[in-house]
Design a protein around this motif. Structure first.
Motif, PDB file in Angstrom:
ATOM      1  N   PHE A  57      36.476  47.661  39.584  1.00 48.18           N
ATOM      2  CA  PHE A  57      35.478  48.738  40.320  1.00 48.18           C
ATOM      3  C   PHE A  57      35.136  48.260  41.716  1.00 48.18           C
ATOM      4  O   PHE A  57      35.014  49.191  42.481  1.00 48.18           O
ATOM      5  CB  PHE A  57      34.042  48.423  39.320  1.00 48.18           C
ATOM      6  CG  PHE A  57      34.155  48.954  37.996  1.00 48.18           C
ATOM      7  CD1 PHE A  57      33.759  50.358  37.829  1.00 48.18           C
ATOM      8  CD2 PHE A  57      34.302  48.296  36.971  1.00 48.18           C
ATOM      9  CE1 PHE A  57      33.956  50.908  36.533  1.00 48.18           C
ATOM     10  CE2 PHE A  57      34.319  48.701  35.715  1.00 48.18           C
ATOM     11  CZ  PHE A  57      34.059  50.113  35.466  1.00 48.18           C
ATOM     12  N   ALA A  58      35.523  46.937  41.891  1.00 49.73           N
ATOM     13  CA  ALA A  58      35.267  46.717  43.580  1.00 49.73           C
ATOM     14  C   ALA A  58      36.504  46.964  44.173  1.00 49.73           C
ATOM     15  O   ALA A  58      36.451  47.065  45.704  1.00 49.73           O
ATOM     16  CB  ALA A  58      35.087  45.285  43.658  1.00 49.73           C
ATOM     17  N   ALA A  59      37.649  47.262  43.412  1.00 52.02           N
ATOM     18  CA  ALA A  59      39.057  47.461  44.305  1.00 52.02           C
ATOM     19  C   ALA A  59      38.959  48.640  44.799  1.00 52.02           C
ATOM     20  O   ALA A  59      39.674  48.891  46.157  1.00 52.02           O
ATOM     21  CB  ALA A  59      40.094  47.326  43.550  1.00 52.02           C
TER      22      ALA A  59
ATOM     23  N   VAL B 131      47.282  43.077  48.253  1.00 50.01           N
ATOM     24  CA  VAL B 131      48.411  43.454  47.883  1.00 50.01           C
ATOM     25  C   VAL B 131      48.717  44.997  47.351  1.00 50.01           C
ATOM     26  O   VAL B 131      49.607  45.309  47.576  1.00 50.01           O
ATOM     27  CB  VAL B 131      48.521  42.611  46.638  1.00 50.01           C
ATOM     28  CG1 VAL B 131      50.002  42.557  45.988  1.00 50.01           C
ATOM     29  CG2 VAL B 131      48.489  41.144  46.929  1.00 50.01           C
ATOM     30  N   TRP B 132      47.709  45.443  46.938  1.00 53.17           N
ATOM     31  CA  TRP B 132      47.974  46.861  46.396  1.00 53.17           C
ATOM     32  C   TRP B 132      48.152  47.906  47.388  1.00 53.17           C
ATOM     33  O   TRP B 132      48.966  48.935  47.455  1.00 53.17           O
ATOM     34  CB  TRP B 132      46.733  47.213  45.632  1.00 53.17           C
ATOM     35  CG  TRP B 132      46.757  48.716  44.880  1.00 53.17           C
ATOM     36  CD1 TRP B 132      47.746  49.355  44.589  1.00 53.17           C
ATOM     37  CD2 TRP B 132      45.501  49.557  44.747  1.00 53.17           C
ATOM     38  NE1 TRP B 132      47.740  50.713  44.128  1.00 53.17           N
ATOM     39  CE2 TRP B 132      46.267  50.622  44.091  1.00 53.17           C
ATOM     40  CE3 TRP B 132      44.399  49.347  44.718  1.00 53.17           C
ATOM     41  CZ2 TRP B 132      45.333  51.671  43.383  1.00 53.17           C
ATOM     42  CZ3 TRP B 132      43.301  50.498  44.438  1.00 53.17           C
ATOM     43  CH2 TRP B 132      43.973  51.562  43.780  1.00 53.17           C
ATOM     44  N   VAL B 133      47.692  47.500  48.582  1.00 50.34           N
ATOM     45  CA  VAL B 133      47.659  48.483  49.776  1.00 50.34           C
ATOM     46  C   VAL B 133      48.753  48.358  50.636  1.00 50.34           C
ATOM     47  O   VAL B 133      49.620  49.260  51.303  1.00 50.34           O
ATOM     48  CB  VAL B 133      46.463  48.534  50.570  1.00 50.34           C
ATOM     49  CG1 VAL B 133      46.336  49.536  51.864  1.00 50.34           C
ATOM     50  CG2 VAL B 133      45.318  49.232  49.588  1.00 50.34           C
TER      51      VAL B 133
ATOM     52  N   ALA C 156      31.763  47.726  47.918  1.00 39.80           N
ATOM     53  CA  ALA C 156      32.150  47.228  46.544  1.00 39.80           C
ATOM     54  C   ALA C 156      31.022  46.105  46.088  1.00 39.80           C
ATOM     55  O   ALA C 156      30.854  45.880  44.848  1.00 39.80           O
ATOM     56  CB  ALA C 156      33.315  46.335  47.026  1.00 39.80           C
ATOM     57  N   ALA C 157      30.224  45.371  47.070  1.00 41.42           N
ATOM     58  CA  ALA C 157      29.173  44.443  46.705  1.00 41.42           C
ATOM     59  C   ALA C 157      28.133  45.232  45.944  1.00 41.42           C
ATOM     60  O   ALA C 157      27.599  44.649  45.062  1.00 41.42           O
ATOM     61  CB  ALA C 157      28.840  43.591  47.872  1.00 41.42           C
TER      62      ALA C 157
ATOM     63  N   LEU D 110      35.632  38.903  46.435  1.00 37.83           N
ATOM     64  CA  LEU D 110      36.771  38.019  46.851  1.00 37.83           C
ATOM     65  C   LEU D 110      38.038  38.520  45.928  1.00 37.83           C
ATOM     66  O   LEU D 110      38.997  38.592  46.600  1.00 37.83           O
ATOM     67  CB  LEU D 110      36.203  36.817  46.737  1.00 37.83           C
ATOM     68  CG  LEU D 110      35.320  36.187  47.726  1.00 37.83           C
ATOM     69  CD1 LEU D 110      34.941  34.618  47.554  1.00 37.83           C
ATOM     70  CD2 LEU D 110      35.816  36.599  49.134  1.00 37.83           C
ATOM     71  N   GLY D 111      37.959  38.420  44.658  1.00 38.52           N
ATOM     72  CA  GLY D 111      39.053  38.529  43.771  1.00 38.52           C
ATOM     73  C   GLY D 111      39.491  39.887  44.105  1.00 38.52           C
ATOM     74  O   GLY D 111      40.808  40.211  44.355  1.00 38.52           O
ATOM     75  N   ALA D 112      38.812  41.156  44.376  1.00 39.12           N
ATOM     76  CA  ALA D 112      39.322  42.376  44.563  1.00 39.12           C
ATOM     77  C   ALA D 112      39.888  42.544  45.841  1.00 39.12           C
ATOM     78  O   ALA D 112      40.746  43.434  46.062  1.00 39.12           O
ATOM     79  CB  ALA D 112      38.269  43.371  44.235  1.00 39.12           C
ATOM     80  N   TYR D 113      39.242  41.906  46.814  1.00 42.92           N
ATOM     81  CA  TYR D 113      39.810  41.937  48.269  1.00 42.92           C
ATOM     82  C   TYR D 113      41.128  41.491  48.051  1.00 42.92           C
ATOM     83  O   TYR D 113      42.064  41.809  48.731  1.00 42.92           O
ATOM     84  CB  TYR D 113      38.950  41.198  49.345  1.00 42.92           C
ATOM     85  CG  TYR D 113      39.032  41.528  50.533  1.00 42.92           C
ATOM     86  CD1 TYR D 113      38.140  42.114  51.175  1.00 42.92           C
ATOM     87  CD2 TYR D 113      40.260  40.995  51.524  1.00 42.92           C
ATOM     88  CE1 TYR D 113      38.535  42.734  52.403  1.00 42.92           C
ATOM     89  CE2 TYR D 113      40.211  41.475  52.749  1.00 42.92           C
ATOM     90  CZ  TYR D 113      39.406  42.396  53.330  1.00 42.92           C
ATOM     91  OH  TYR D 113      39.552  42.867  54.544  1.00 42.92           O
TER      92      TYR D 113
END
Length: 273
Positions: A156-158, A81-83, A202-203, A73-76
């Motif tokens: 790592f999930a990002a 924002v990153w993309v 990611a999971a 959830l945090g990485a999502y």
């Protein structure tokens, strides 16, 4: 020399490295689990009936599942924002994702100790403002372990999420908006399902990584939230009971492997791959 032969020659060193680094130790652990201290399956029986071992395994799976949900959830959020953010926010998100790779896991764990301990920055600040009369128990428990592991695993999930988000076809989103769907509905019913492969990837990455965590749970858990890696460590170096440690390792590997197979089958059935 044929093309296939050249390919095998180039690939040979990598295969030898993988065999030496993974297959040989795996076979050794498998042999220890059925030979130490005496031949048989006694160590597996002990691992599957000992309340202490079962409790640690259950705690590990529960914490790893919670860490996986929170980290994804945090990485999502930060990957969105990153993309898809403005240039300034993209740079900020990129730095937030990449800089943690330059900091060791030990340094991060001690940083969280400095923040969350009874005399840490958070408790000291809240007490100085009069919000708290007694410090909150934020470390040496499962909460501290989850916070430290989530912080470490979000980067790592990002990356799988970024790949999935970049592959979303903007025309589909515009078509949904053109049909009268609100932004929230487009996000939850169109955008999120289209990024489902990245969420699954990611999971899986986060869950598998979290199973082997040792330093972060040992420091932030304070011995009160022992996970499988720490239990295996104590059985190898402190007890010692190498046969039981090997049996626990094999049980976890088999359980996680079976879980991953089920998840991947369900994912392929849902996506039609």
């Amino acid at each position: 020399m044929t093309r296939q032969a050249r390919f095998l020659i180039l690939l040979g060193p990598l295969l030898l490295l993988l065999v030496a680094a993974y297959l040989v130790p795996f076979l050794g652990i498998m042999r220890w689990s059925v030979t130490l201290p005496e031949p048989g399956l006694g160590q597996y029986r002990t691992a599957l009936t000992d309340p202490l071992v079962l409790g640690v395994i259950w705690r590990t799976l529960r914490i790893c599942a919670l860490v996986t949900v929170c980290a994804v959830l945090g990485a999502y959020a930060i990957t969105l924002v990153w993309v898809r953010g403005s240039p300034g926010w993209r740079l900020f998100a990129e730095l937030a994702i990449l800089i943690p790779f330059w900091i060791s896991v030990l340094t991060r764990a001690f940083g969280w100790l400095a923040l969350l301990s009874n005399r840490g920055l958070i408790n000291t600040w809240l007490q100085s403002l009069g919000i708290l009369s007694e410090p909150l128990a934020l470390v040496r428990n499962e909460f501290g372990v989850v916070v430290g592991m989530v912080h470490f695993l979000i980067p790592f999930a990002a990356f799988p999420l970024a790949s999935a988000i970049r592959s979303v076809d903007e025309r589909v989103l515009l078509a949904a908006r053109g049909m009268g769907a609100s932004r929230a509905r487009v996000f939850w019913q169109v955008f999120v399902p289209m990024t489902a492969p990245g969420i699954l990837g990611a999971a899986l990455v986060v869950f598998v990584f979290s199973l082997g965590f040792f330093v972060t749970p040992a420091l932030l858990g304070g011995g009160r939230s022992v996970l499988v890696a720490e239990l295996i460590y104590t059985r190898v170096l402190q007890s010692p009971d190498w046969g039981l440690a090997a049996a626990i390792s094999m049980i976890m590997m088999i359980a996680v492997g079976g879980l991953l197979v089920v998840i991947l089958k369900q994912a392929r059935r849902g996506t039609g791959i």
